[in-house]
Design a protein around this motif. Structure first.
Motif, PDB file in Angstrom:
ATOM      1  N   PHE A 184       0.820  -0.555  -0.175  1.00 43.46           N
ATOM      2  CA  PHE A 184       0.133   0.450  -0.347  1.00 43.46           C
ATOM      3  C   PHE A 184       0.987   1.800   0.149  1.00 43.46           C
ATOM      4  O   PHE A 184       0.506   1.936  -0.482  1.00 43.46           O
ATOM      5  N   ALA A 185       1.476   0.887   0.871  1.00 43.14           N
ATOM      6  CA  ALA A 185       2.921   2.074   0.615  1.00 43.14           C
ATOM      7  C   ALA A 185       3.631   2.418  -0.784  1.00 43.14           C
ATOM      8  O   ALA A 185       3.660   3.864  -0.876  1.00 43.14           O
ATOM      9  N   GLY A 186       4.101   1.537  -1.234  1.00 45.19           N
ATOM     10  CA  GLY A 186       4.414   2.199  -3.006  1.00 45.19           C
ATOM     11  C   GLY A 186       3.233   2.435  -3.405  1.00 45.19           C
ATOM     12  O   GLY A 186       3.583   2.920  -4.515  1.00 45.19           O
ATOM     13  N   LEU A 187       1.980   1.687  -3.630  1.00 45.89           N
ATOM     14  CA  LEU A 187       1.207   2.273  -4.732  1.00 45.89           C
ATOM     15  C   LEU A 187       0.469   3.757  -3.928  1.00 45.89           C
ATOM     16  O   LEU A 187       0.356   4.198  -5.328  1.00 45.89           O
ATOM     17  N   LEU A 188       0.686   4.305  -3.212  1.00 46.83           N
ATOM     18  CA  LEU A 188       0.936   5.586  -3.214  1.00 46.83           C
ATOM     19  C   LEU A 188       1.415   7.028  -3.300  1.00 46.83           C
ATOM     20  O   LEU A 188       1.545   7.507  -3.593  1.00 46.83           O
ATOM     21  N   VAL A 189       2.824   5.772  -3.614  1.00 49.20           N
ATOM     22  CA  VAL A 189       3.438   6.180  -4.037  1.00 49.20           C
ATOM     23  C   VAL A 189       3.250   6.175  -5.368  1.00 49.20           C
ATOM     24  O   VAL A 189       3.263   7.786  -6.451  1.00 49.20           O
ATOM     25  N   TRP A 190       3.103   5.802  -6.374  1.00 48.90           N
ATOM     26  CA  TRP A 190       3.628   5.172  -7.838  1.00 48.90           C
ATOM     27  C   TRP A 190       2.009   5.954  -8.446  1.00 48.90           C
ATOM     28  O   TRP A 190       1.738   5.744  -9.732  1.00 48.90           O
ATOM     29  N   LEU A 191       1.372   5.227  -7.543  1.00 53.26           N
ATOM     30  CA  LEU A 191      -0.493   5.784  -8.360  1.00 53.26           C
ATOM     31  C   LEU A 191      -0.567   6.884  -8.774  1.00 53.26           C
ATOM     32  O   LEU A 191      -1.341   7.357  -9.372  1.00 53.26           O
ATOM     33  N   PRO A 192      -0.585   8.031  -7.744  1.00 56.24           N
ATOM     34  CA  PRO A 192      -0.676   9.225  -8.414  1.00 56.24           C
ATOM     35  C   PRO A 192       0.162  10.224  -9.784  1.00 56.24           C
ATOM     36  O   PRO A 192       0.218  10.883 -10.386  1.00 56.24           O
ATOM     37  N   LEU A 193       1.140   9.574  -9.612  1.00 61.79           N
ATOM     38  CA  LEU A 193       2.564   9.176 -10.876  1.00 61.79           C
ATOM     39  C   LEU A 193       1.591   8.610 -12.394  1.00 61.79           C
ATOM     40  O   LEU A 193       1.465   9.145 -12.894  1.00 61.79           O
ATOM     41  N   ALA A 194       1.153   7.704 -11.506  1.00 55.76           N
ATOM     42  CA  ALA A 194       0.771   6.447 -13.194  1.00 55.76           C
ATOM     43  C   ALA A 194      -0.169   8.134 -13.804  1.00 55.76           C
ATOM     44  O   ALA A 194      -0.988   7.758 -14.628  1.00 55.76           O
ATOM     45  N   ILE A 195      -1.908   8.417 -12.420  1.00 60.26           N
ATOM     46  CA  ILE A 195      -2.599   8.504 -12.961  1.00 60.26           C
ATOM     47  C   ILE A 195      -2.185  10.077 -13.889  1.00 60.26           C
ATOM     48  O   ILE A 195      -2.933  10.129 -15.002  1.00 60.26           O
ATOM     49  N   THR A 196      -0.880  10.480 -13.330  1.00 66.91           N
ATOM     50  CA  THR A 196      -0.716  11.857 -13.842  1.00 66.91           C
ATOM     51  C   THR A 196      -0.571  11.691 -15.282  1.00 66.91           C
ATOM     52  O   THR A 196      -0.646  12.608 -16.008  1.00 66.91           O
ATOM     53  N   VAL A 197       0.795  10.613 -15.384  1.00 65.67           N
ATOM     54  CA  VAL A 197       0.893  10.580 -16.955  1.00 65.67           C
ATOM     55  C   VAL A 197      -0.009  10.155 -17.338  1.00 65.67           C
ATOM     56  O   VAL A 197      -0.052  10.738 -19.296  1.00 65.67           O
ATOM     57  N   GLY A 198      -1.154   8.862 -17.152  1.00 65.77           N
ATOM     58  CA  GLY A 198      -2.294   8.733 -18.449  1.00 65.77           C
ATOM     59  C   GLY A 198      -2.924  10.145 -19.051  1.00 65.77           C
ATOM     60  O   GLY A 198      -3.066   9.556 -19.985  1.00 65.77           O
ATOM     61  N   VAL A 199      -3.555  11.003 -17.911  1.00 66.43           N
ATOM     62  CA  VAL A 199      -4.096  11.376 -18.599  1.00 66.43           C
ATOM     63  C   VAL A 199      -3.165  12.391 -19.089  1.00 66.43           C
ATOM     64  O   VAL A 199      -3.926  13.104 -21.056  1.00 66.43           O
ATOM     65  N   LEU A 200      -1.578  12.845 -19.000  1.00 71.59           N
ATOM     66  CA  LEU A 200      -1.424  13.332 -19.848  1.00 71.59           C
ATOM     67  C   LEU A 200      -0.713  13.236 -21.391  1.00 71.59           C
ATOM     68  O   LEU A 200      -1.112  13.852 -22.724  1.00 71.59           O
ATOM     69  N   MET A 201      -0.810  12.077 -21.365  1.00 75.22           N
ATOM     70  CA  MET A 201      -0.679  11.095 -22.067  1.00 75.22           C
ATOM     71  C   MET A 201      -2.130  10.894 -23.087  1.00 75.22           C
ATOM     72  O   MET A 201      -1.671  11.025 -24.579  1.00 75.22           O
ATOM     73  N   TRP A 202      -2.897  11.300 -22.558  1.00 81.12           N
ATOM     74  CA  TRP A 202      -4.553  10.727 -23.199  1.00 81.12           C
ATOM     75  C   TRP A 202      -4.357  12.182 -23.545  1.00 81.12           C
ATOM     76  O   TRP A 202      -4.869  12.374 -24.717  1.00 81.12           O
ATOM     77  N   ALA A 203      -4.199  13.368 -23.813  1.00 84.93           N
ATOM     78  CA  ALA A 203      -4.228  14.810 -23.926  1.00 84.93           C
ATOM     79  C   ALA A 203      -3.398  14.968 -24.881  1.00 84.93           C
ATOM     80  O   ALA A 203      -3.806  15.017 -26.159  1.00 84.93           O
ATOM     81  N   VAL A 204      -1.811  14.672 -25.103  1.00 89.27           N
ATOM     82  CA  VAL A 204      -1.544  14.921 -26.368  1.00 89.27           C
ATOM     83  C   VAL A 204      -1.852  13.908 -27.323  1.00 89.27           C
ATOM     84  O   VAL A 204      -1.330  14.425 -28.199  1.00 89.27           O
ATOM     85  N   GLY A 205      -2.197  12.560 -27.106  1.00 96.02           N
ATOM     86  CA  GLY A 205      -2.407  12.279 -27.791  1.00 96.02           C
ATOM     87  C   GLY A 205      -4.269  12.035 -28.706  1.00 96.02           C
ATOM     88  O   GLY A 205      -4.724  12.338 -29.979  1.00 96.02           O
ATOM     89  N   LEU A 206      -4.767  12.624 -27.699  1.00 93.84           N
ATOM     90  CA  LEU A 206      -5.780  13.449 -28.507  1.00 93.84           C
ATOM     91  C   LEU A 206      -5.387  14.462 -29.339  1.00 93.84           C
ATOM     92  O   LEU A 206      -6.284  15.072 -30.570  1.00 93.84           O
TER      93      LEU A 206
END
Length: 219
Positions: free
Chosen positions: A6-28
């Motif tokens: 859970f500690a590792g998830l809390l570190v990587w989850l916000p970063l993964a969601i942020t990168v995913g949203v940015l990649m989606w916006a750039v792809g669009l």
């Protein structure tokens, strides 16, 4: 093991969601840009098609061109000539059936929210909603006007009550100003508090009252 996971998830989850949203916006943006290039290729000579194909393969170029387009448009409409053309454009779209009902409504909302001289979403308040004894955070969007203001006794304010965790949907209320308790937290802090469902609390302490709020009132 569960604690570490859970500690590792809390570190990587916000970063993964942020990168995913940015990649989606750039792809669009890139997809829209490639679609425009495909349409242009039919009217250009063959020698230019290779250049357009190369431009379409550059990742992120659509975002760069969008930013440049916004900057150029902003520079154009902020002078006298550009302001005149913008007025003519708005007048044209305001007289087209169906289009005018959508365009005018969206323009009024965007002008209210993003205008540098506007007061929308400049103040966070607490109100009792949906019943007495139940409190929620709302944002002052202005004051009732026209026939609505004439039908309301005393001073009222227009409020937007966002839903959780999606603040893009919510409720529009008109309440007496005295029924609103001004908050010292900023709009950004209030949004974080709402989106996190109360988990991310704003920093404690007395801050500078928000713009438009009465500093002598208890919040």
């Amino acid at each position: 093991m569960r604690k570490y996971l859970f500690a590792g998830l809390l570190v990587w989850l916000p970063l993964a969601i942020t990168v995913g949203v940015l990649m989606w916006a750039v792809g669009l943006m890139d997809g829209i840009f490639r679609g425009m290039l495909v349409g242009v290729q039919h009217v250009l000579p063959t020698s230019a098609e290779n250049l357009l194909t190369l431009l379409g393969s550059v990742p992120g170029l659509g975002v760069v061109l969008l930013v440049l387009l916004l900057l150029i448009t902003g520079m154009f409409v902020t002078n006298i000539v550009g302001a005149w053309w913008l007025k003519q454009w708005n007048s044209l779209l305001s007289h087209i059936p169906i289009v005018k009902s959508i365009y005018v409504s969206v323009k009024q909302v965007s002008d209210t929210l993003f205008s540098t001289n506007g007061n929308a979403f400049r103040e966070a308040v607490m109100v009792q909603y949906p019943h007495q004894g139940s409190w929620t955070i709302a944002f002052v969007t202005g004051k009732p006007s026209g026939e609505v203001a004439a039908a309301l006794p005393g001073e009222h304010v227009s409020l937007y009550v966002p839903t959780t965790p999606n603040p893009t949907s919510g409720f529009f209320l008109m309440m007496p100003r005295d029924a609103c308790k001004p908050l010292h937290m900023s709009v950004d802090e209030a949004l974080k508090y709402i989106i996190s469902m109360g988990v991310v609390a704003p920093p404690a302490g007395i801050l500078v009252p928000p713009e438009g709020a009465d500093p002598n009132r208890v919040g």
